[in-house]
Design a protein around this motif. Structure first.
Motif: not given
Length: 56
Positions: A34-36, A41-42, A38-39
């Motif tokens: 999930d964190e990757q 997408a950002k 989000r990175q």
């Protein structure tokens, strides 16, 4: 991918600036947490924002 003829016309927002809507598709091959995700997408949105801002 939708043809350009089916894309909505640019509208006007409250400040009178054009508002454009267009699809952005990012394909991730493999698995990301999930964190990757989000990175990713950002990064994509930051690059899109920078590119559009520089176009004037």
């Amino acid at each position: 991918m939708a043809s350009e003829q089916s894309w909505p016309e640019p509208g006007q927002d409250q400040q009178g600036e054009p508002t454009y809507h267009f699809p952005v598709e990012v394909e991730v091959v493999g698995e990301l947490g999930d964190e990757q995700l989000r990175q990713v997408a950002k990064y994509v949105f930051d690059q899109l924002h920078t590119t559009l801002r520089n176009r004037g």
